[in-house]
Structures are given as C-alpha cells and as structure tokens.
Design an enzyme around this catalytic site. Structure first.
Site, PDB file in Angstrom:
ATOM      1  N   GLY A   1     -13.009  -3.632   0.709  1.00 13.66           N
ATOM      2  CA  GLY A   1     -14.337  -3.082   1.010  1.00 13.66           C
ATOM      3  C   GLY A   1     -14.717  -1.977   0.042  1.00 13.66           C
TER       4      GLY A   1
ATOM      5  CE  LYS B   1     -20.796 -11.104   9.573  1.00 13.97           C
ATOM      6  NZ  LYS B   1     -20.409  -9.897  10.332  1.00 13.97           N
TER       7      LYS B   1
ATOM      8  NE  ARG C   1      -4.329  -1.489   1.753  1.00 10.93           N
ATOM      9  CZ  ARG C   1      -5.247  -1.882   2.621  1.00 10.93           C
ATOM     10  NH1 ARG C   1      -5.036  -1.744   3.914  1.00 10.93           N
ATOM     11  NH2 ARG C   1      -6.380  -2.390   2.192  1.00 10.93           N
TER      12      ARG C   1
HETATM   13  P1  AMP Z   1     -14.301 -12.288   4.716  1.00 17.84           P
HETATM   14  O1  AMP Z   1     -13.607 -11.367   5.668  1.00 17.84           O
HETATM   15  O2  AMP Z   1     -15.777 -12.265   4.814  1.00 17.84           O
HETATM   16  O3  AMP Z   1     -13.792 -12.132   3.299  1.00 17.84           O
HETATM   17  O4  AMP Z   1     -13.912 -13.759   5.178  1.00 17.84           O
HETATM   18  C1  AMP Z   1     -12.599 -14.237   5.207  1.00 17.84           C
HETATM   19  C2  AMP Z   1     -12.523 -15.414   6.114  1.00 17.84           C
HETATM   20  O5  AMP Z   1     -13.454 -16.410   5.714  1.00 17.84           O
HETATM   21  C3  AMP Z   1     -11.177 -16.090   6.135  1.00 17.84           C
HETATM   22  O6  AMP Z   1     -10.555 -15.857   7.365  1.00 17.84           O
HETATM   23  C4  AMP Z   1     -11.497 -17.568   5.946  1.00 17.84           C
HETATM   24  O7  AMP Z   1     -10.789 -18.403   6.842  1.00 17.84           O
HETATM   25  C5  AMP Z   1     -12.976 -17.639   6.218  1.00 17.84           C
HETATM   26  N1  AMP Z   1     -13.625 -18.762   5.542  1.00 17.84           N
HETATM   27  C6  AMP Z   1     -13.626 -19.039   4.247  1.00 17.84           C
HETATM   28  N2  AMP Z   1     -14.291 -20.175   3.991  1.00 17.84           N
HETATM   29  C7  AMP Z   1     -14.741 -20.640   5.183  1.00 17.84           C
HETATM   30  C8  AMP Z   1     -15.497 -21.788   5.582  1.00 17.84           C
HETATM   31  N3  AMP Z   1     -15.924 -22.682   4.690  1.00 17.84           N
HETATM   32  N4  AMP Z   1     -15.764 -21.933   6.895  1.00 17.84           N
HETATM   33  C9  AMP Z   1     -15.340 -21.027   7.798  1.00 17.84           C
HETATM   34  N5  AMP Z   1     -14.622 -19.922   7.474  1.00 17.84           N
HETATM   35  C10 AMP Z   1     -14.321 -19.739   6.188  1.00 17.84           C
END
Ligand code: AMP
Length: 398
Positions: free
Chosen positions: A375, A199, A37
């Site tokens: 984001g 999420k 960055r």
């Molecule tokens: P986000 O911040 O929403 O992009 O989510 C990223 C996180 O999602 C990472 O830390 C991953 O470890 C987690 N993640 C991805 N796939 C899975 C899954 N099948 N079960 C639980 N956590 C997950």
C-alpha cells in the site's frame, strides 16, 4: 529526492531511541511464518547500535482494533528477533506506561526493547495526541524505518514526531523512498507496469499516476474485467465493479491520449463455479459465456506480456494476475514472476501477494527491489510523498 533527515545526521551517543519498525509479519499458532520484514529492519538496527545508544522497537501487528488480544501479541516476534540480532531482546508487555519507562531506564546498550503491539490502543490508529505523548515519554530520538506503515497517519508514525523533536528516516525507509522516487521521476524506458489484484477502486489513483510515466500498462487480475466491460466485452460472471466501469473507460481514454499501450488479457483461465476444485478452461476475449468466471490470465496473454517484460528498461509489478492462491489459477502470476526475474530491467515488485508469488517461484533474489510495503509503495508512486515522510521532514528538529 527524499528530503527527510537521515540517521547519519544524528548524534546518537548515549541517546534513547524510539524506532518505529514494520514487524507486521504473518503469524500461525504463535510462530512467525515469514521473517522478511524483521530482516529488512536489521541494517538500521545494526547501524545505530553502539556508542551507548539504547534502542526501543515498536510496531503494530494485525488488526486488534484497539483491544489487547493475545493472538496479535508481539512476543513471538521478539523471540524471532532475538535469533537474528546480536543483542538481548527484552519484550515489554505494554507499549506505554510506567512498566515501559522502567524497562528503558534499566536497559543496557547491548539490549533491545521490543514493545507490545501499538494497536492494542485505539489512540494509535486515531493519531491521538495524548497517546503520542505517552509513546514518546522515554526517548530523545525518533527513527521511522516502517515503510510499510508510513502511508498511515498514526500516532507512532505522525503524532510522535511532535513530542520527539530529533527524528530521522531509517535505512530501509530511505531506500524504499529512493527506489519509488526513481520510478516516478527517472525510470528508464520502456517502462512497463503490471497491476493486478481484486479491486479497481483500490488502485485507481496509482493507475492514473502511472499513465503519465509508463510506456506499457498491463492490467490483470479481477480488475481486468471491469476494464474489459468498459470496452464492451462480454465478461460472463467474472468479478466486475460496475460502479467503476465509467472510470475505467476514462483511464482507457487517458492512456490513448498519453500514448500508453494499455494491455488487457486477450485470453483467460475460466471456470463455471468459483471454487478451488472447479475445472478450468482457456477462453479467448471477448467471448466469455454467461456462466464463465475469469480467474487468471491465459497463456497467450502471458506470452505477449512476457515479451514486453523482456524488452523493458524498468518494471513495476503490484498485484496477482489471478486467484493465485489456487494452483489451477496460479500460472499467470507465477509466469509474470518468472518473466520479471529473467528480465535485465530495473525491477520493483510490491504487494504481499506478488512477493509471495516471487517466493513461490523461487526468484526473489533476481528482482532489483522487493518492496516491504504494498500500500505504501502504491501511495508513494501516486502522490510522491507519504504521511510518515511529511512528519519527518516538516516538523522542527531539535
Ligand atoms: P488485492 O488485495 O486487491 O491485491 O487482490 C488480491 C486478491 O485478488 C487475491 O486474493 C486474488 O485471489 C484475487 N484475484 C485476482 N484475480 C482474481 C480474479 N480474476 N477473480 C477473483 N479474484 C481475483
């Protein structure tokens, strides 16, 4: 197209410039562990240096929540910056106040001032007018080059433009907006989006916006299990947002209505206990047993999605396909990174985890555009604008 003023529109001769950058870099024990960055802001810094222009850089780092906290000091970032620019870097131990004013007054044009963390003051995140006024005090021109923070209506992004009438977008911000706008308005078909991560609720808006633009939408990561549940599949003990199942069902219906191929994993890497050391097995949808937790897309899914990636004209990828931090669950995410890198499509990747996967797979240079803002890129794709862009374009310029 971006309608904010650009740095070429400004006469910066002998001006004091406040430049908002996104130096929210990872730090470990006071050392910068990734300077991507910082490097991303260098073209704008280089472009505006000279002509007796004096530059002050300002950024947040981490979440100090309005409190001074040494752990989040910008000082190590000043040290790294000094190694990357052809100028002396003066570190200001505050971001507002007499000490900053004094430093800027004495500053020579071959010196760059880097302010202490903006978020040491609660006024930054509150977009407080008084804090904005104090930030603006010593400057003639405001430049925003902090794409990764431009989805926030914070004082250094929004409020400050009320107090510095001359303002413009830096080169990085401009480039990022140009790329995201082209994805929204003129992407070459077939356009495939791959969205992963934890999420569904974080990404509903962008999923909805993508439905009217893409030809293929692949949903991986934990999010996939909410969608598989919505289809009536048995997802065992996988992570599901039960209050979003209804919304997931609506997205599936909207995808059909728009003739979008919505692809969910057809096989999974699964474990019976959510732990790095747990053994894994490959399971096929929709037969996950009650105890099974889906932690990555399986090999058949990766092969099928890679085929779509190969044929794509445009690719957008945000979010890991599994718990990629654990080697046993990283094959899906790394496989997607490799497939995107091998494709000849116009490819855009955003989000810290996806970019980390590109780095891990050593394919970052093969991507058309790696966004510095996860984001911000999602919000721009969803809404077509950002608070930081509105602040630059709406308000009166001097
Ligand atoms: P986000 O911040 O929403 O992009 O989510 C990223 C996180 O999602 C990472 O830390 C991953 O470890 C987690 N993640 C991805 N796939 C899975 C899954 N099948 N079960 C639980 N956590 C997950």
């Amino acid at each position: 197209m971006i309608d904010t003023p650009q740095i070429q529109d400004l006469d910066l001769t002998q001006k004091n410039v406040f430049m908002r950058v996104d130096f929210n870099v990872p730090l470990r024990d006071g050392v910068v562990t990734s300077d991507a960055r910082i490097r991303a802001a260098l073209p704008t810094i280089k472009a505006i240096m000279g002509d007796n222009t004096k530059i002050t850089l300002a950024s947040h780092c981490g979440r100090p929540r309005g409190q001074r906290n040494r752990k989040f000091s910008m000082e190590p970032i000043a040290q790294r910056l000094a190694e990357l620019v052809d100028a002396e870097v003066l570190f200001a131990e505050d971001c507002i106040g007499d000490s900053v004013d004094g430093l800027v007054r004495e500053q020579k044009s071959n010196q760059i001032v880097l302010l202490e963390n903006l978020r040491f003051y609660a006024g930054e995140e509150k977009n407080d007018a008084e804090f904005s006024r104090k930030l603006a005090r010593s400057y003639d021109v405001y430049i925003n080059d902090a794409f990764g923070a431009s989805h926030r209506s914070h004082a250094s992004i929004d409020g400050i433009t009320n107090f510095i009438p001359e303002h413009a977008a830096g080169l990085l911000l401009h480039k990022e907006v140009e790329v995201m706008t082209s994805l929204r308005d003129s992407a070459e078909a077939p356009f495939i989006a791959l969205i992963g991560g934890a999420k569904v609720s974080d990404k509903l808006g962008v999923l909805d916006a993508l439905l009217t633009r893409v030809n293929v939408l692949c949903i991986g990561g934990a999010m996939a299990y909410t969608f598989l549940s919505a289809q009536g599949g048995s997802v065992g003990a996988s992570r599901v947002e039960s209050n979003k199942i209804w919304t997931a069902r609506q997205i599936i219906e909207r995808a059909e209505a728009h003739d979008v191929q919505l692809l969910l994993p057809c096989d999974h890497i699964a474990m019976d206990e959510f732990s790095e050391d747990a053994s894994t097995q490959i399971l096929t949808s929709p037969s996950l047993g009650a105890e099974s937790i889906g932690v990555d897309i399986g090999p058949k899914t990766l092969a099928a999605w890679s085929e779509h990636i190969r044929e794509a004209g445009t690719i957008f990828w945000n979010g890991p396909m599994g718990v990629f931090e654990w080697d046993s669950c990283a094959k899906g995410t790394i496989g997607v990174a490799q497939a995107v890198a091998q494709s000849k499509a116009f490819s855009v990747v955003g989000g810290g985890d996806s970019v980390a996967a590109l780095e891990k797979a050593d394919v970052i240079d093969a991507i058309t555009h790696v966004s510095t803002g996860g984001g911000a890129s999602l919000e721009l794709l969803e809404k077509g604008s950002l608070p930081g862009l509105l602040a630059l374009s709406k308000k009166k310029r001097g």
